[in-house]
Design a protein around this motif. Sequence first.
Motif, PDB file in Angstrom:
ATOM      1  N   LEU A   1      31.970  24.450  79.935  1.00 22.60           N
ATOM      2  CA  LEU A   1      31.212  23.623  79.008  1.00 22.60           C
ATOM      3  C   LEU A   1      32.042  22.406  78.636  1.00 22.60           C
ATOM      4  O   LEU A   1      33.234  22.517  78.359  1.00 22.60           O
ATOM      5  N   ALA A   2      31.375  21.265  78.619  1.00 27.62           N
ATOM      6  CA  ALA A   2      32.067  20.034  78.253  1.00 27.62           C
ATOM      7  C   ALA A   2      32.465  20.099  76.786  1.00 27.62           C
ATOM      8  O   ALA A   2      31.621  20.301  75.917  1.00 27.62           O
ATOM      9  N   GLY A   3      33.776  19.921  76.504  1.00 24.85           N
ATOM     10  CA  GLY A   3      34.239  19.970  75.121  1.00 24.85           C
ATOM     11  C   GLY A   3      34.115  21.374  74.563  1.00 24.85           C
ATOM     12  O   GLY A   3      34.089  22.355  75.287  1.00 24.85           O
ATOM     13  N   ASP A   4      34.023  21.476  73.259  1.00 19.88           N
ATOM     14  CA  ASP A   4      33.881  22.761  72.597  1.00 19.88           C
ATOM     15  C   ASP A   4      32.401  23.009  72.299  1.00 19.88           C
ATOM     16  O   ASP A   4      31.779  22.281  71.534  1.00 19.88           O
ATOM     17  N   TRP A   5      31.834  24.036  72.908  1.00 17.73           N
ATOM     18  CA  TRP A   5      30.408  24.295  72.759  1.00 17.73           C
ATOM     19  C   TRP A   5      30.031  24.539  71.305  1.00 17.73           C
ATOM     20  O   TRP A   5      28.937  24.158  70.864  1.00 17.73           O
ATOM     21  N   ALA A   6      30.913  25.175  70.533  1.00 12.74           N
ATOM     22  CA  ALA A   6      30.589  25.458  69.134  1.00 12.74           C
ATOM     23  C   ALA A   6      30.545  24.178  68.303  1.00 12.74           C
ATOM     24  O   ALA A   6      29.732  24.063  67.374  1.00 12.74           O
ATOM     25  N   ASP A   7      31.401  23.221  68.613  1.00 11.26           N
ATOM     26  CA  ASP A   7      31.326  21.930  67.925  1.00 11.26           C
ATOM     27  C   ASP A   7      30.003  21.237  68.228  1.00 11.26           C
ATOM     28  O   ASP A   7      29.390  20.618  67.347  1.00 11.26           O
ATOM     29  N   ALA A   8      29.567  21.329  69.482  1.00 13.52           N
ATOM     30  CA  ALA A   8      28.276  20.748  69.854  1.00 13.52           C
ATOM     31  C   ALA A   8      27.136  21.443  69.119  1.00 13.52           C
ATOM     32  O   ALA A   8      26.159  20.805  68.714  1.00 13.52           O
ATOM     33  N   ALA A   9      27.266  22.753  68.920  1.00 15.56           N
ATOM     34  CA  ALA A   9      26.239  23.500  68.201  1.00 15.56           C
ATOM     35  C   ALA A   9      26.176  23.088  66.730  1.00 15.56           C
ATOM     36  O   ALA A   9      25.097  22.980  66.146  1.00 15.56           O
ATOM     37  N   VAL A  10      27.337  22.847  66.120  1.00 12.70           N
ATOM     38  CA  VAL A  10      27.367  22.364  64.735  1.00 12.70           C
ATOM     39  C   VAL A  10      26.670  21.017  64.638  1.00 12.70           C
ATOM     40  O   VAL A  10      25.861  20.773  63.729  1.00 12.70           O
ATOM     41  N   ALA A  11      26.976  20.114  65.575  1.00  9.27           N
ATOM     42  CA  ALA A  11      26.339  18.800  65.568  1.00  9.27           C
ATOM     43  C   ALA A  11      24.827  18.920  65.713  1.00  9.27           C
ATOM     44  O   ALA A  11      24.066  18.210  65.032  1.00  9.27           O
ATOM     45  N   ARG A  12      24.378  19.835  66.555  1.00  3.67           N
ATOM     46  CA  ARG A  12      22.944  20.037  66.747  1.00  3.67           C
ATOM     47  C   ARG A  12      22.283  20.519  65.456  1.00  3.67           C
ATOM     48  O   ARG A  12      21.180  20.095  65.099  1.00  3.67           O
TER      49      ARG A  12
ATOM     50  N   SER B   1      29.855  25.851  60.520  1.00  2.00           N
ATOM     51  CA  SER B   1      31.191  25.579  61.045  1.00  2.00           C
ATOM     52  C   SER B   1      31.279  26.161  62.444  1.00  2.00           C
ATOM     53  O   SER B   1      30.589  27.134  62.779  1.00  2.00           O
ATOM     54  N   ALA B   2      32.136  25.563  63.251  1.00  2.69           N
ATOM     55  CA  ALA B   2      32.315  26.041  64.626  1.00  2.69           C
ATOM     56  C   ALA B   2      32.854  27.469  64.646  1.00  2.69           C
ATOM     57  O   ALA B   2      32.473  28.279  65.498  1.00  2.69           O
ATOM     58  N   GLU B   3      33.731  27.798  63.713  1.00  6.25           N
ATOM     59  CA  GLU B   3      34.324  29.145  63.672  1.00  6.25           C
ATOM     60  C   GLU B   3      33.259  30.199  63.395  1.00  6.25           C
ATOM     61  O   GLU B   3      33.251  31.279  64.001  1.00  6.25           O
ATOM     62  N   LYS B   4      32.335  29.915  62.474  1.00  8.41           N
ATOM     63  CA  LYS B   4      31.259  30.866  62.176  1.00  8.41           C
ATOM     64  C   LYS B   4      30.351  31.044  63.382  1.00  8.41           C
ATOM     65  O   LYS B   4      29.919  32.172  63.697  1.00  8.41           O
TER      66      LYS B   4
ATOM     67  N   LYS C   1      39.248  36.352  64.021  1.00  5.82           N
ATOM     68  CA  LYS C   1      38.037  35.535  64.014  1.00  5.82           C
ATOM     69  C   LYS C   1      37.423  35.457  62.618  1.00  5.82           C
ATOM     70  O   LYS C   1      36.917  34.402  62.211  1.00  5.82           O
ATOM     71  N   PHE C   2      37.440  36.552  61.869  1.00  2.00           N
ATOM     72  CA  PHE C   2      36.941  36.499  60.491  1.00  2.00           C
ATOM     73  C   PHE C   2      37.884  35.688  59.608  1.00  2.00           C
ATOM     74  O   PHE C   2      37.438  34.959  58.712  1.00  2.00           O
ATOM     75  N   GLU C   3      39.173  35.799  59.863  1.00  2.00           N
ATOM     76  CA  GLU C   3      40.134  34.981  59.109  1.00  2.00           C
ATOM     77  C   GLU C   3      39.885  33.496  59.354  1.00  2.00           C
ATOM     78  O   GLU C   3      39.917  32.686  58.429  1.00  2.00           O
ATOM     79  N   ALA C   4      39.639  33.138  60.616  1.00  2.00           N
ATOM     80  CA  ALA C   4      39.416  31.735  60.952  1.00  2.00           C
ATOM     81  C   ALA C   4      38.119  31.212  60.352  1.00  2.00           C
ATOM     82  O   ALA C   4      38.039  30.059  59.906  1.00  2.00           O
ATOM     83  N   ALA C   5      37.084  32.066  60.322  1.00  2.00           N
ATOM     84  CA  ALA C   5      35.768  31.616  59.853  1.00  2.00           C
ATOM     85  C   ALA C   5      35.644  31.662  58.335  1.00  2.00           C
ATOM     86  O   ALA C   5      34.998  30.795  57.735  1.00  2.00           O
TER      87      ALA C   5
ATOM     88  N   ALA D   1      27.818  34.866  59.540  1.00  2.00           N
ATOM     89  CA  ALA D   1      28.194  34.482  60.900  1.00  2.00           C
ATOM     90  C   ALA D   1      27.000  34.579  61.856  1.00  2.00           C
ATOM     91  O   ALA D   1      26.745  33.659  62.652  1.00  2.00           O
ATOM     92  N   LEU D   2      26.262  35.679  61.794  1.00  2.00           N
ATOM     93  CA  LEU D   2      25.093  35.830  62.652  1.00  2.00           C
ATOM     94  C   LEU D   2      24.053  34.754  62.348  1.00  2.00           C
ATOM     95  O   LEU D   2      23.445  34.184  63.264  1.00  2.00           O
ATOM     96  N   ALA D   3      23.859  34.458  61.064  1.00  2.00           N
ATOM     97  CA  ALA D   3      22.901  33.421  60.683  1.00  2.00           C
ATOM     98  C   ALA D   3      23.358  32.058  61.194  1.00  2.00           C
ATOM     99  O   ALA D   3      22.547  31.254  61.682  1.00  2.00           O
TER     100      ALA D   3
END
Length: 392
Positions: free
Chosen positions: A25-36, A56-59, A166-170, A183-185
Amino acid sequence: MIGWPALNWFVLGFALFLSFGSTALAGDWADAAVARKTEGALGLPKLDHPSDNPPSAEKIRLGRKLFFDRRLSLNRTMSCGMCHIPEQGFGNYELQRAVGLEGRSLRRNAPSLVNVGYYKTLFVDGRETALETQFVSPLIAKNEMANPSIGYVVELVKSLPDYEKKFEAAFGGPATLQRIGQALAGYQRSLIAANSPFDQWKYGGDETALNESAKRGFALFSGKAGCSQCHLVGKEDAVFTDQSFHDTGYGWMREQERQNPPTTQPVEVSPGVVFHMSRKQIDDVSGPALPDLGRYEVTQDPADSWKFRTPSLRNIELTRPYMHDGGFARLKDVLAFYNGGGAPHDRQSQLLRPLGLEKSELADLEAFLKSLTSPDFSKLAEEARVEAPDNW
């Protein structure tokens, strides 16, 4: 309806296994998801987020992991993503009704989760009001993931070492019931797909984006056919639902069929191969068919019997089968049902009436509905498969 033979499922699963990680995936897919989630998409309004659960990307990364983790079912075989399959529009078009732990049947079809963040209530009976709490029901339902309690699930997640960081990061802390839900939401709200040919025409001003048949279909949809009375279309965007509950007659019709079953039942053993089995043969190996009273099961108000939430029509071409129990396999069947006025009975919504549409008009309506298909589905599936699911 019986789905593919086991061999076909094995071949599909092996192909998916080979595909994990094959496309970077180009770049970080989670960052793209946040932008979306924050910027929206052509044709849809900006998405609201709870004040205590900003994106957030971490969530989103954590939510994706939870969504596909089969360890979160009682016998470690089921995940959310096994009913809401990314390549099938985050629904399941192979099965009329969903199947849970150990093959236990559900009463309803697994709906698409694409654009689920725009619904004000969740499940077709509206029994939940937030994605942050919706996840509890499937995790503990005996015919879904079958955990003994939601506390059991929380302790399980806390015991799995791959979740700690992962929970610490999010969230800056360990797994809790609230954080699992958030996180699921967060992940599910990132499943946004619009910018369809209709959107490009209606909201983007591109006259070439829609063919003439689809344009005629939209005129019927918002005029003669009256579809837009419930599937709302705004001046600046369209979720295609009034967020309300209606008795179209379909639920009542299915109850009459349940009480008076046919003597034989078609069973599809492979695509296009159908056998007609006797009712007794089916009853000998299955549980009794259960009634589904829709919204009444939430409110206990008889006036709500057989009312179901108006679904969005976005991406409807890719999210078959249709109706709350998957009873219609084709869009043509749905259009024929409404063209005939539904299934009239005393409590049916007065919004429904026989339409008397000609064959060419029904074809135009179908062309319009297919113009609601987003080009972004494959991107959502690619993001979903960025890593192999846990317990693969």
